[in-house]
Enzyme design. Structure first.
Site, mmCIF file in Angstrom:
data_model
loop_
_atom_site.group_PDB
_atom_site.id
_atom_site.type_symbol
_atom_site.label_atom_id
_atom_site.label_comp_id
_atom_site.label_asym_id
_atom_site.label_seq_id
_atom_site.Cartn_x
_atom_site.Cartn_y
_atom_site.Cartn_z
ATOM 1 N N ASP A 205 8.491 -38.066 1.648
ATOM 2 C CA ASP A 205 8.908 -36.667 1.708
ATOM 3 C C ASP A 205 9.013 -36.087 0.300
ATOM 4 O OD1 ASP A 205 10.576 -34.231 2.596
ATOM 5 O OD2 ASP A 205 10.247 -35.307 4.471
ATOM 6 N N ASP A 214 27.011 -41.379 0.481
ATOM 7 C CA ASP A 214 26.793 -41.893 1.829
ATOM 8 C C ASP A 214 25.487 -42.672 1.954
ATOM 9 O OD1 ASP A 214 28.061 -42.202 4.229
ATOM 10 O OD2 ASP A 214 27.273 -40.378 5.143
ATOM 11 N N ASP A 226 8.188 -42.314 -7.121
ATOM 12 C CA ASP A 226 7.890 -40.896 -7.314
ATOM 13 C C ASP A 226 6.398 -40.768 -7.596
ATOM 14 O OD1 ASP A 226 7.579 -38.280 -8.093
ATOM 15 O OD2 ASP A 226 9.243 -38.256 -9.511
ATOM 16 N N ASP A 231 6.792 -42.021 -11.632
ATOM 17 C CA ASP A 231 7.830 -42.907 -12.148
ATOM 18 C C ASP A 231 8.534 -43.547 -10.957
ATOM 19 O OD1 ASP A 231 9.938 -41.139 -11.215
ATOM 20 O OD2 ASP A 231 9.545 -39.887 -12.972
ATOM 21 N N ASN A 242 14.255 -28.868 -2.012
ATOM 22 C CA ASN A 242 13.918 -30.288 -1.847
ATOM 23 C C ASN A 242 15.098 -31.093 -1.296
ATOM 24 O OD1 ASN A 242 11.088 -30.506 -3.030
ATOM 25 N ND2 ASN A 242 12.182 -29.433 -4.658
ATOM 26 N N HIS A 244 14.916 -31.968 2.078
ATOM 27 C CA HIS A 244 14.369 -32.463 3.338
ATOM 28 C C HIS A 244 14.397 -33.987 3.430
ATOM 29 C CE1 HIS A 244 10.977 -32.804 6.393
ATOM 30 N NE2 HIS A 244 11.809 -31.961 6.967
ATOM 31 N N TRP A 304 6.279 -34.458 8.213
ATOM 32 C CA TRP A 304 5.427 -33.430 7.656
ATOM 33 C C TRP A 304 4.021 -33.588 8.220
ATOM 34 C CZ3 TRP A 304 1.426 -35.884 5.202
ATOM 35 C CH2 TRP A 304 1.676 -37.182 4.724
ATOM 36 N N SER A 343 6.045 -34.794 15.496
ATOM 37 C CA SER A 343 4.874 -34.290 16.227
ATOM 38 C C SER A 343 4.470 -32.870 15.845
ATOM 39 C CB SER A 343 5.138 -34.353 17.731
ATOM 40 O OG SER A 343 6.234 -33.539 18.086
ATOM 41 N N ASP A 351 0.682 -23.854 19.052
ATOM 42 C CA ASP A 351 -0.078 -24.927 18.424
ATOM 43 C C ASP A 351 0.005 -26.175 19.300
ATOM 44 O OD1 ASP A 351 -1.644 -26.217 16.592
ATOM 45 O OD2 ASP A 351 -0.211 -26.134 14.943
ATOM 46 N N GLU A 381 5.522 -28.767 20.101
ATOM 47 C CA GLU A 381 4.086 -28.750 20.374
ATOM 48 C C GLU A 381 3.767 -29.760 21.472
ATOM 49 O OE1 GLU A 381 1.585 -29.170 16.956
ATOM 50 O OE2 GLU A 381 2.908 -27.980 15.671
ATOM 51 N N SER A 418 11.302 -32.606 12.364
ATOM 52 C CA SER A 418 11.672 -33.343 11.155
ATOM 53 C C SER A 418 12.895 -34.202 11.393
ATOM 54 C CB SER A 418 11.985 -32.367 10.014
ATOM 55 O OG SER A 418 10.817 -31.959 9.373
#
Length: 947
Positions: A205, A214, A226, A231, A242, A244, A304, A343, A351, A381, A418
């Site tokens: 992600d 946590d 990354d 890195d 960011n 997600h 994604w 999905s 879609d 979907e 997600s």
């Protein structure tokens, strides 16, 4: 041995014409949509980090980060290099002796599958969520269920419920507070002691906040990297965009009883993250992510995919497909990595996840979503590749998913599919702790077998497949059930070997078939289990590869009917899709026929729902791919008896016929020496046995006799087991270099992730051999057969009658003996020209005329009788073919030598000029019709494609 390649993320010029290859065409940019990327990836002959840096430096580039898939390296131009210079660099790299290939790449649009609400909506939703939780009484439910903890055994630590984490009671999907008291039955798995120990999950992600209180204790650096900045630190940018990946990670592995946020489904698992969505995403970026540390990571979770806009067909590129293949073949010590995929969120745009090549991959578990009140969320979907469902959000008036947030704190507003995929990954981690020996296919079997459709049956669209399981294009087989999954996993035995049967529909004239306006066409295929090899009697995945051109792609609908009557809508209409090109070899997938017997009539119904009578197109082809096993995967499965033996009765069949006659008849005497049958023989025995119900105690076999693997003797079988091949009435052992074979030294599948050479002509005489890398002139194919990757010929951009010169990329004429070829001379023919043949030797030579003899006149007997005779000989005795070939080559060598001395004076003749043929750029797949090498014009006539 592996090789170094360089992949450039660059854009094709506006004048270029794009050739669609397989399943990735809508991601290819053109014109102003293309961003000129500075990314490059290099692949060497074998891994050598110092050599990679040296080669890059020689080309004004630098290597960044670690290599992936053995010997692929990310490289960057050191300055703002112009287009012409980049082309020169790519051509130079391709010519380098240590470089295997140069793959030119294009940035792809990939989107996170969450739903972002604004701040006002967030306040209303969280207040509503709090009211729902306070009214639920979940603590009381947990206190009741915790009484079971004394009954759990096995030495595992049993948690005391409820957990004291402040948002635990808000996790309605874990504590029985969905409408009707439903949840995903995870607490019962916890009370058996399972929490995901020794299981590693990586979230692919935008990064993971590894120091979140946590997550920190469960953070796994070996499952993290990354890719965007090359890195080891996957920490996301704290810019508000960011969150997600961290939120997905919290769903899986948030620590229990630490007074922070809520609890992860697998709260003792190890969690890592790959930062790969926070920058240019390409085939190589995806491949590097999917192939990270495959022997350490058990589960990859991806939330994604391509744009969920209702008008895109897109999927993984060739490098990502290779990463998937390596993962299921070699990952987890050969048991296979488990890839969990969201999905898609394009429901409001009508879609379908059938247009997403990640969710239609047989390697992934595609996970759908259900709401707090057990209905379809607005973003869902539909497609027949979804295998199961977990809970997620619906709208601002209903609760969403609780998890951690970036850089600290918690959220109760994680949403979309997600949120569903990580919940599935966590539940799967519980099952892997219960049974670490589970393979990637075992997990697919277990997920669909234990999914619970009951909470979701009020939604329309449910049906029953041919083995009695409820199926839905919205929810797969139902809501995942953690307790049932763990319970089945503990005692699960590894499923039988998977096989593939391929049936290609032969389209009668007109071919392609013209399409106009509104229509409905049915195409049928008769299936007998398998044309050759091990039969598929118990279906798993079913794929349809099809090519259709139509004036509005979104008006097309494809439906597949199995012999058992199961109906799968492979592609529903998509009103937003105005594409005029259609789709090319698109791999539609259905998991809805799982367990059915494939033998019988399959029907593909292709129709248009258009209201425009002037829309036109063409139907080109379709291929049915049946994945499955010859034996049932579980004792409770419905048994599909093998079909009748092949036509033509053997002596063993004759003996069975005699012993099965009525008592009134006078049976022919059968002599079995001094042995006497004990009775109640195995069904494969003919003429008695010395031990009841044993296939290895038969006097004779009804069908086939197969030697025992580790001791003397034989057993009787209906078909040959894996590792054996059929010859007459016996099953003989394959070479240890093969996994399965058609002859002792001719493999049909290979061990691990080895590649199978699948080119049948003299220049590649090692057809059927398993290799680590493809020999020169062949390329790896990871798409057409997902069970076994193959080495095949490169696509011929020059056209019929020409081949590509290896040094300068120009097209040259095939030898007169060849109709199709891949090199100079008759030895490189792929198909002989008319008047030539290659039945008795491995290259094309002239057919014999009247009175000529093949040996004396060095010609080929092309008569029908000779062809039929050699067909039998070539299958039974490849040794003699090779002997004849050596003799023929020796004679040709003598003739050439004599001709050299006799005609050497002819070299002084003036050469004949021919019209120049196109020049091919193997780095970009481009054919340049303009032969001026110094042109740098935007108007160059180029044709591009991907190999």
């Amino acid at each position: 041995m592996t090789r170094l390649s360089i992949v450039v993320l660059a854009c094709i010029s506006a004048a270029a014409i794009t050739v669609i290859n397989g399943i990735e065409h809508d991601s290819v940019c053109s014109g102003s949509e293309c961003a000129d990327s500075h990314h490059t990836v290099i692949k060497l002959v074998k891994r050598d980090d110092a050599l990679a840096r040296k080669i890059a430096d020689e080309h004004d580039m630098e290597i960044r980060g670690e290599p992936f898939m053995d010997s692929h390296y990310f490289a960057y131009h050191k300055d703002n290099t112009g287009r012409r210079r980049k082309r020169e660099v790519l051509q130079s790299l391709e010519a380098h002796p240590h470089v295997d290939a140069v793959h030119e790449q294009i940035p792809r649009r990939r989107v996170k599958r969450d739903y972002v609400v604004n701040d006002n909506e967030r306040v209303v939703a969280e207040e509503s969520s709090d009211r729902s939780r306070r009214a639920s009484g979940s603590s009381i439910v947990d206190q009741g269920i915790s009484k079971q903890r004394r009954q759990a055994g096995g030495g595992l630590e049993i948690p005391r419920l409820p957990f004291r984490d402040p948002l635990y009671n808000d996790q309605w999907y874990l504590v029985g507070n969905a409408v009707g008291g439903f949840d995903m039955n995870v607490r019962k798995a916890w009370l058996l002691g399972y929490a995901g120990r020794n299981v590693s999950i990586s979230i692919l992600d935008d990064g993971i906040q590894r120091d979140h209180p946590d997550l920190a204790a469960n953070y796994d650096p070996l499952a993290s990297t990354d890719i965007n900045d090359h890195d080891d630190d996957p920490t996301p940018q704290n810019n508000g965009d960011n969150k997600h990946g961290t939120r997905c990670a919290g769903e899986v592995a948030a620590i229990a009883n630490n007074n922070e946020c809520g609890v992860g489904v697998a709260f003792k698992s190890k969690i890592g993250g790959v930062r790969m969505l926070d920058g240019a995403v390409s085939d190589s970026v995806e491949a590097a992510s999917l192939s990270l540390n495959q022997n350490h990571i058990d589960i990859y979770s991806a939330s994604w995919g391509p744009e969920d806009d209702g008008k895109t067909f897109d999927g993984p590129g060739p490098l990502a497909r290779e990463a998937f293949y390596r993962g299921i073949k070699n990952g987890r010590g050969g048991k296979g990595n488990i890839f969990v995929w969201a999905s898609g969120n394009g429901g409001s745009r009508q879609d379908s996840c059938s247009a997403d090549g990640y969710t239609t991959s047989v390697y992934t578990l595609s996970i759908s979503s259900a709401t707090f009140d057990n209905h379809r969320p607005w973003y869902l979907e539909e497609c027949p590749s979804s295998i199961a469902t977990t809970y997620s959000s619906a709208n601002i008036n209903q609760p969403a998913i609780v998890t951690v947030d970036v850089p600290r704190g918690c959220t109760k507003m994680h949403t979309g599919t997600s949120a569903s995929a990580p919940l599935a990954a966590g539940i799967i981690a519980l099952a892997l702790e219960a049974n670490p020996a589970l393979t990637w296919r075992d997990m697919q079997h277990l997920v669909l077998r234990t999914a619970n459709p009951s909470p979701l049956l009020d939604n329309p669209g449910w049906s029953v497949n041919g083995v009695g399981r409820k199926i839905s294009n919205k929810f797969g087989y139902g809501l995942m059930d953690g307790h049932e999954l763990v319970k089945w996993a503990k005692d699960w035995r590894t499923v039988p070997e998977q096989h593939i049967c391929t049936y290609e529909y032969k389209l009668a004239a007109p071919n392609p078939r013209p399409l106009t306006g509104r229509f409905q066409l049915n195409f049928t295929l008769e299936v007998n289990g398998c044309e050759t090899g091990t039969p598929v009697l118990y279906l798993e995945h079913v794929q349809v590869h099809s090519t259709v051109r139509y004036g509005k792609r979104g008006d097309l609908k494809l439906t597949l009917f199995s012999p058992a009557g199961t109906r799968s809508v492979l592609l529903p209409p998509r009103p937003q899709d105005f594409n005029v090109n259609g789709f090319h070899k698109w791999p539609f997938l259905s998991v809805q026929m799982w367990g059915e017997d494939p033998r019988g009539t399959w029907v593909l119904m292709v129709e248009s729902v258009t209201t425009n009578a002037n829309l036109a197109g063409t139907f080109h082809d379709w291929t049915l791919l049946l994945y499955g096993t010859a034996d049932p995967a579980h004792p409770s499965d419905k048994v599909h008896p093998p079909g009748p033996p092949p036509t033509g009765q053997s002596i063993l069949g004759r003996m069975q016929q005699l012993t099965s006659q009525t008592e009134d008849a006078a049976p022919e005497a059968i002599s079995i020496g001094d042995l006497r049958s004990v009775g109640d023989c195995h069904e494969e025995c003919a003429a008695g046995c010395h031990e009841s119900h044993s296939a290895s105690a038969c006097f004779k076999c009804k069908h086939l006799q197969q030697s025992l693997r580790n001791r003397a003797g034989f057993k009787c079988v209906t078909y040959c087991d894996d590792g054996f091949f059929k010859e007459d009435d016996s099953c003989k052992k394959c070479s240890p270099l093969c996994h399965t074979c058609t002859k002792a030294e001719v493999c049909s599948t290979c061990p691990g992730a080895l590649l199978l050479i699948d080119v049948d002509h003299f220049a590649h005489w090692d057809h059927g051999q398993c290799v680590e890398k493809c020999p020169e002139g062949l390329v790896a194919d990871y798409e057409s057969n997902l069970i076994q990757a193959r080495c095949v010929l490169k696509e011929n951009f020059c056209g019929a009658g020409y081949f590509m010169l290896p040094n300068n990329g120009r097209c040259s004429n095939c030898d007169e003996a060849c109709e199709l070829c891949h090199g100079a001379g008759p030895i490189y023919c792929d198909k002989c020209a008319q008047g030539f043949g290659n039945r008795s030797v491995g290259y094309c030579r002239p057919c014999c005329s009247n009175g000529q003899k093949p040996i004396d006149d060095h010609c080929e007997d092309c008569s029908a009788a000779a062809i039929a005779s050699f067909s039998h000989l070539s299958h039974s005795s490849p040794f003699w073919s090779f002997v004849w070939l050596l003799l023929a080559v020796s004679l040709v060598g003598l003739v050439i030598a004599a001709g050299y001395f006799f005609f050497r004076d002819e070299r002084s003749r003036d050469g004949v000029e021919y019209t120049a043929l196109p020049r091919y750029n193997a780095a970009s797949g481009a054919i340049n019709l303009d032969f001026s090498d110094d042109s740098d014009s935007e108007d160059e006539i180029m044709k591009t494609g991907q190999i």
